[in-house]
Design a protein around this motif. Structure first.
Motif, PDB file in Angstrom:
ATOM      1  N   LEU A  14       0.556  -1.234  -0.055  1.00  0.00           N
ATOM      2  CA  LEU A  14      -0.203   0.073   0.095  1.00  0.00           C
ATOM      3  C   LEU A  14       0.825   1.228   0.029  1.00  0.00           C
ATOM      4  CD1 LEU A  14      -2.780  -0.871   2.633  1.00  0.00           C
ATOM      5  CD2 LEU A  14      -2.954  -1.151   0.051  1.00  0.00           C
ATOM      6  N   TYR A  15       2.157   1.141   0.505  1.00  0.00           N
ATOM      7  CA  TYR A  15       2.996   2.305   0.623  1.00  0.00           C
ATOM      8  C   TYR A  15       4.002   2.491  -0.604  1.00  0.00           C
ATOM      9  CZ  TYR A  15       1.060   1.830   5.305  1.00  0.00           C
ATOM     10  OH  TYR A  15       0.131   1.768   6.224  1.00  0.00           O
ATOM     11  N   ASN A  16       4.122   3.622  -0.974  1.00  0.00           N
ATOM     12  CA  ASN A  16       4.761   4.126  -2.270  1.00  0.00           C
ATOM     13  C   ASN A  16       5.498   5.579  -1.641  1.00  0.00           C
ATOM     14  OD1 ASN A  16       2.729   5.833  -3.227  1.00  0.00           O
ATOM     15  ND2 ASN A  16       2.092   3.799  -4.290  1.00  0.00           N
ATOM     16  N   ASP A  17       6.054   6.103  -2.773  1.00  0.00           N
ATOM     17  CA  ASP A  17       6.682   7.414  -2.382  1.00  0.00           C
ATOM     18  C   ASP A  17       5.589   8.637  -2.509  1.00  0.00           C
ATOM     19  OD1 ASP A  17       9.085   6.325  -2.738  1.00  0.00           O
ATOM     20  OD2 ASP A  17       9.526   6.929  -4.877  1.00  0.00           O
ATOM     21  N   THR A  18       4.399   8.353  -2.765  1.00  0.00           N
ATOM     22  CA  THR A  18       3.210   9.169  -2.625  1.00  0.00           C
ATOM     23  C   THR A  18       3.026   9.501  -1.430  1.00  0.00           C
ATOM     24  OG1 THR A  18       1.703   7.424  -2.734  1.00  0.00           O
ATOM     25  CG2 THR A  18       2.314   8.812  -4.967  1.00  0.00           C
ATOM     26  N   VAL A  19       3.161   8.430  -0.276  1.00  0.00           N
ATOM     27  CA  VAL A  19       2.950   8.794   1.020  1.00  0.00           C
ATOM     28  C   VAL A  19       3.951   9.500   1.885  1.00  0.00           C
ATOM     29  CG1 VAL A  19       2.816   7.323   3.246  1.00  0.00           C
ATOM     30  CG2 VAL A  19       2.000   6.296   1.097  1.00  0.00           C
ATOM     31  N   ARG A  20       5.094   9.506   1.184  1.00  0.00           N
ATOM     32  CA  ARG A  20       6.136  10.318   1.636  1.00  0.00           C
ATOM     33  C   ARG A  20       5.758  11.977   1.252  1.00  0.00           C
ATOM     34  NH1 ARG A  20      12.327   9.553   1.950  1.00  0.00           N
ATOM     35  NH2 ARG A  20      12.468   7.846   3.325  1.00  0.00           N
ATOM     36  N   VAL A  21       5.275  12.050   0.045  1.00  0.00           N
ATOM     37  CA  VAL A  21       4.880  13.361  -0.410  1.00  0.00           C
ATOM     38  C   VAL A  21       3.767  13.995   0.556  1.00  0.00           C
ATOM     39  CG1 VAL A  21       4.056  14.826  -2.321  1.00  0.00           C
ATOM     40  CG2 VAL A  21       5.864  12.803  -2.791  1.00  0.00           C
ATOM     41  N   LYS A  22       2.848  13.258   0.884  1.00  0.00           N
ATOM     42  CA  LYS A  22       1.935  13.441   1.596  1.00  0.00           C
ATOM     43  C   LYS A  22       2.120  13.814   3.026  1.00  0.00           C
ATOM     44  CE  LYS A  22      -1.858  10.658  -0.694  1.00  0.00           C
ATOM     45  NZ  LYS A  22      -2.776   9.613  -0.712  1.00  0.00           N
ATOM     46  N   MET A  23       3.078  13.449   3.234  1.00  0.00           N
ATOM     47  CA  MET A  23       3.532  13.832   4.795  1.00  0.00           C
ATOM     48  C   MET A  23       4.648  14.965   4.758  1.00  0.00           C
ATOM     49  SD  MET A  23       4.056  10.000   6.468  1.00  0.00           S
ATOM     50  CE  MET A  23       4.192  10.516   7.942  1.00  0.00           C
ATOM     51  N   GLY A  24       4.848  15.625   3.653  1.00  0.00           N
ATOM     52  CA  GLY A  24       5.867  16.534   3.554  1.00  0.00           C
ATOM     53  C   GLY A  24       7.131  16.324   3.218  1.00  0.00           C
ATOM     54  N   PHE A  25       7.602  15.212   2.972  1.00  0.00           N
ATOM     55  CA  PHE A  25       8.950  14.782   2.794  1.00  0.00           C
ATOM     56  C   PHE A  25       9.196  14.618   1.149  1.00  0.00           C
ATOM     57  CE2 PHE A  25       8.054  12.637   6.719  1.00  0.00           C
ATOM     58  CZ  PHE A  25       8.637  13.789   7.730  1.00  0.00           C
ATOM     59  N   LYS A  26      10.357  14.768   0.757  1.00  0.00           N
ATOM     60  CA  LYS A  26      10.874  14.698  -0.647  1.00  0.00           C
ATOM     61  C   LYS A  26      11.291  13.195  -0.877  1.00  0.00           C
ATOM     62  CE  LYS A  26      12.481  19.591  -1.100  1.00  0.00           C
ATOM     63  NZ  LYS A  26      13.582  20.098  -1.508  1.00  0.00           N
ATOM     64  N   PRO A  27      11.365  12.743  -2.004  1.00  0.00           N
ATOM     65  CA  PRO A  27      11.681  11.321  -2.254  1.00  0.00           C
ATOM     66  C   PRO A  27      13.375  10.945  -1.900  1.00  0.00           C
ATOM     67  CG  PRO A  27      10.341  12.024  -4.179  1.00  0.00           C
ATOM     68  CD  PRO A  27      10.712  13.270  -3.258  1.00  0.00           C
ATOM     69  N   ASP A  28      13.832  12.004  -1.989  1.00  0.00           N
ATOM     70  CA  ASP A  28      15.442  11.824  -1.616  1.00  0.00           C
ATOM     71  C   ASP A  28      15.743  12.025  -0.194  1.00  0.00           C
ATOM     72  OD1 ASP A  28      15.828  11.207  -4.181  1.00  0.00           O
ATOM     73  OD2 ASP A  28      16.154  13.342  -4.887  1.00  0.00           O
ATOM     74  N   ASP A  29      14.781  12.580   0.526  1.00  0.00           N
ATOM     75  CA  ASP A  29      15.055  12.863   1.963  1.00  0.00           C
ATOM     76  C   ASP A  29      15.483  11.488   2.736  1.00  0.00           C
ATOM     77  OD1 ASP A  29      14.690  15.418   1.724  1.00  0.00           O
ATOM     78  OD2 ASP A  29      12.790  15.613   2.416  1.00  0.00           O
ATOM     79  N   LEU A  30      16.221  11.557   3.897  1.00  0.00           N
ATOM     80  CA  LEU A  30      16.548  10.596   4.690  1.00  0.00           C
ATOM     81  C   LEU A  30      15.739  10.939   6.085  1.00  0.00           C
ATOM     82  CD1 LEU A  30      19.883   8.613   5.275  1.00  0.00           C
ATOM     83  CD2 LEU A  30      18.512   9.311   7.195  1.00  0.00           C
ATOM     84  N   VAL A  31      14.832  10.064   6.316  1.00  0.00           N
ATOM     85  CA  VAL A  31      13.975  10.160   7.475  1.00  0.00           C
ATOM     86  C   VAL A  31      14.316   9.380   8.602  1.00  0.00           C
ATOM     87  CG1 VAL A  31      11.432  10.283   8.358  1.00  0.00           C
ATOM     88  CG2 VAL A  31      12.147  10.707   5.841  1.00  0.00           C
ATOM     89  N   ILE A  32      14.398   9.921   9.844  1.00  0.00           N
ATOM     90  CA  ILE A  32      14.985   8.962  11.103  1.00  0.00           C
ATOM     91  C   ILE A  32      13.501   9.264  11.798  1.00  0.00           C
ATOM     92  CG2 ILE A  32      16.415   8.866  13.010  1.00  0.00           C
ATOM     93  CD1 ILE A  32      18.289  10.360  11.237  1.00  0.00           C
ATOM     94  N   ALA A  33      13.103   8.227  12.212  1.00  0.00           N
ATOM     95  CA  ALA A  33      12.001   8.003  13.203  1.00  0.00           C
ATOM     96  C   ALA A  33      12.365   7.587  14.615  1.00  0.00           C
ATOM     97  CB  ALA A  33      10.683   7.082  12.773  1.00  0.00           C
ATOM     98  N   ILE A  34      12.002   8.517  15.555  1.00  0.00           N
ATOM     99  CA  ILE A  34      12.264   8.303  16.969  1.00  0.00           C
ATOM    100  C   ILE A  34      10.882   7.802  17.587  1.00  0.00           C
ATOM    101  CG2 ILE A  34      12.928   9.169  19.004  1.00  0.00           C
ATOM    102  CD1 ILE A  34      14.765  11.205  17.593  1.00  0.00           C
TER     103      ILE A  34
END
Length: 749
Positions: free
Chosen positions: A30-50
């Protein structure tokens, strides 16, 4: 899991489930790059979740501040022209949307000089799966010790994300450092900085970290499978109470490791291999067919066959219906609680009177109970049927000849005058002795102050298992038995109607002691001999076993027999001493390990099969007649006649005088010495000896003297009581003086 920690007596929690790994597999597509865009991140961003625990506590903000401080060197290595456009983003998942925790996170990020917009706070009540799928690295930022492995880390591993976590005991148990994840000591935050610089190199995830994430994805599928399977097995062992004659299932330790340490994923392959679109379309098609069937159901002329169902979609529908039902139950319960708190009008007096009468009718009908007792009082015999739990109710009788006796205060039949055995014998409140004694607990409870309960000349017992095996007394056999008792046809006799030679446990028709060994793991004779030697105080090492000859006759089994009440009390007196000797011999090992010599496996009903045959030994060697009653026709046949017993009975050991002297000696020891050792005998019935009668007589005389003295003191106080003297009296003058005084007054005027 907090139920298990805070209230272990009322909750039993089984950790682990394959559901989370299954859900992660189904949601991966269900998840792809469009989910990142909806959450305000770019496809090339490196996201760290705490991420962290689902509980909010006071020191959580400090732990998040330490984690953010450990991540600062990561931003010094990344050079960008505009700091607000940093390719590294940090998400902190905690709290809920109603709290102001996002303000706290902004203040911490500002004080640590993070670029604006790099650190974001997201509520944990949102779409957690989207956050974890968007993240490239997951850091567990809570140092709180919990009862089980964090659920959010299970999801992160399923999404094939490298995880970094403190070396807490509940995490270290399932995560191997640098094998399927990274661990750092919670006292050394610098170690976290060192790990994060190894995981992220040049703004990207290192190949070694990706390999660790793949290994973690494989290990999480069977995470906590062993604990879950063993937990359910232990639950079933404690919930299911199997009869003593049932072969117990194997122990969970004997199960193969493949079945314990791995989930049986092949059972879900058909569902897991299908894509989400296929499942959605097939589910919609199935629901449309159901709706079409329901819409046409009212038309009598039309007929639509039931569509073929898929079990996987039926499970989803069932789960949804179950959630709705649980929600309705919760709402209904809240409404009932609120209804009790609201002031309600009680109506008129007539309505109150009718409701009170209705409540009286719903209670146990005392008049029916009195009628049942009156019917039994006029009968020479009463047969008691011991039972434990509601599962035995269908096998109990409702006629006046029978009366139930519940071995537990719970699970008693409503509107029946059954005897509550634990109230008559407190020993049965102990689950250990209630299980191990079985129906002998009912014998001891009835015999304890029997004159307050049993008013009949004869007493009998019939096990519910006899009814289940269709060997209980028929109406014809009941009438024949009562007639034989009233006519005193056999005198002081033991009547029984369940034969040993036709018992399903005795297909080879073995003799008495061979059958006893067969149903007691081969240790019946040894245990019986040792118990008798301990009971009679015999010191020699030779076998002390009464003869039970094989003379072509049969014996009683399944605790279904009738005796004169006087003989029953004598049998209970013998049984109490025998059970005490048996318990002293076997208690320590059985109570500690659950294993006993009389069973091949752990058995809560250890003594029951040996005690089932005890009445035969006592009746044979105490010179009682033994009469078999055919449960269908009522025909009677005497077994083991006196002529065949000559020279084989141990009358001296089983005589009433011998048993009574032993009983009085034990009663004197219990009443006078008050021994501190663990001793079962005083708890199985009355403690009576000559000294008890003398104590009662002395107590009655003492109370009588006390009442006399109180009466004398009262009379003495009344005599010594001071009475106030009369101060004066009013004397009414005679009528003549009154008239003279009136006339004088008139003349004077």
């Amino acid at each position: 899991m907090m139920y298990s920690a805070f209230d272990a007596g009322n909750y039993y929690v089984i950790p682990g489930s394959p559901a989370k790994a299954w859900e992660a597999d189904t949601n991966m597509d269900l998840y792809n790059d469009t989910v990142r865009v909806k959450m305000g991140f770019k496809p090339d961003d490196l996201v760290i979740a705490i991420v962290g625990t689902q509980f909010m506590y006071r020191g959580l903000w400090l732990e998040h501040a330490l984690i953010l401080r450990a991540l600062l060197p990561l931003f010094s290595e990344v050079s960008v022209e505009n700091e607000s456009n940093s390719p590294i983003k940090v998400m902190i998942l905690s709290g809920d949307s109603t709290s102001n925790y996002s303000v706290v996170i902004e203040a911490i990020a500002h004080n640590l000089h993070y670029p604006l917009g790099v650190v974001k706070h997201m509520a944990a009540e949102g779409d957690v799966d989207s956050v974890l799928n968007t993240a490239d690295v997951v850091i567990y930022g809570s140092f709180l010790e919990e009862q089980t492995f964090p659920e959010i880390l299970v999801k992160a591993l399923c999404f094939r994300k490298p995880i970094i976590a403190p070396d807490l005991s509940n995490i270290r148990k399932y995560v191997d450092d640098r094998v399927n994840g990274y661990l750092f000591p919670k006292e050394n935050i610098k170690a976290l900085t060192h790990i994060i610089l190894q995981v992220i190199t040049n703004g990207k995830i290192s190949p070694f970290a990706r390999n660790i994430a793949s290994i973690g994805r494989g290990s999480v599928k069977n995470l906590m499978a062993l604990e879950t399977i063993e937990g359910y097995a232990m639950l079933l062992e404690n919930v299911l109470k199997l009869p003593s004659e049932v072969a117990f299932p194997k122990s969970i330790k004997e199960l193969s490791p493949k079945l314990k340490e791995e989930w049986q994923w092949h059972l879900f392959e058909a569902f897991l291999n299908s894509t989400h679109e296929d499942r959605t379309s097939r589910s919609n098609r199935f629901l449309n067919q159901i709706e079409l069937l329901q819409s046409n159901h009212t038309e009598r002329d039309s007929y639509l066959p039931v569509p073929e169902t898929d079990d996987s979609f039926l499970y989803d529908i069932w789960k949804e219906e179950k959630d709705i039902e649980m929600l309705n139950v919760r709402k209904r319960r809240e409404e009932e609680e609120l209804k009790d708190r609201i002031d309600q009008s009680h109506g008129t007096w007539d309505e109150v009177y009718r409701s009170a009468k209705r409540a009286d009718r719903t209670k146990n009908d005392l008049h029916e109970r009195d009628e049942g007792e009156l019917e039994r009082t006029g009968q020479p015999l009463c047969i008691y049927e011991p039972y434990l739990g509601e599962g035995t109710w269908p096998f109990l009788h409702h006629r006046s000849l029978y009366r139930g006796i519940g071995l537990s205060s719970k699970g008693r039949r409503p509107r029946r005058d059954d005897v509550d055995a634990p109230s008559r014998l407190p020993l049965l409140n102990n689950p250990y002795y209630r299980d191990i004694l079985g129906e002998y607990g009912a014998f001891f409870a009835i015999a304890n102050r029997i004159d307050r309960l049993h008013k009949n000349a004869w007493i009998g017992f019939q096990s519910w298992r006899a009814t289940a095996n269709k060997v209980s007394l028929s109406r014809i056999a009941e009438n024949a038995l009562v007639d034989a008792i009233q006519a005193r046809r056999h005198g002081d006799a033991l009547y029984f109607w369940v034969r040993m030679d036709v018992d399903s446990r005795n297909p080879l028709r073995q003799d008495f002691w061979s059958f006893c060994d067969a149903i007691n793991a081969g240790n019946c004779k040894v245990t019986f001999s040792e118990s008798l030697k301990r009971m009679y105080g015999i010191k020699h090492e030779l076998e002390f076993l009464p003869l039970m000859p094989q003379d072509g006759d049969t014996w009683s089994v399944v605790q279904s027999w009738v005796l004169p009440t006087r003989s029953f009390l004598e049998f209970v007196m013998f049984s109490r001493m025998f059970v005490d000797a048996l318990d002293a011999q076997m208690y320590d090992e059985h109570h500690e390990s659950g294993r006993c010599y009389l069973s091949l496996s752990k058995d809560k009903h250890c003594y029951s099969r040996l005690l089932e045959l005890l009445v035969n030994v006592w009746a044979y060697h105490s010179a009682r007649r033994m009469v078999y009653v055919n449960p269908e026709t009522g025909a009677m046949q005497e077994q083991h006649k006196f002529k065949s017993r000559r020279g084989q009975m141990w009358v001296r050991w089983f005589s009433y005088s011998t048993l009574k002297s032993m009983d009085e000696d034990m009663a004197e020891e219990a009443d006078s010495d008050h021994p501190r050792r663990r001793w079962l005998w005083p708890s199985t019935g009355e403690v009576v000896w000559q000294g008890v009668f003398e104590k009662e007589r002395h107590l009655r005389n003492k109370l009588k003297e006390k009442r006399k003295q109180q009466s004398k003191d009262k009379q003495t106080r009344q005599k010594r009581k001071r009475r106030q003297k009369v101060i004066g009296k009013y004397v009414k003058p005679p009528p003549e003086e009154t008239e003279n005084s009136n006339s004088t007054t008139i003349l004077h005027q």
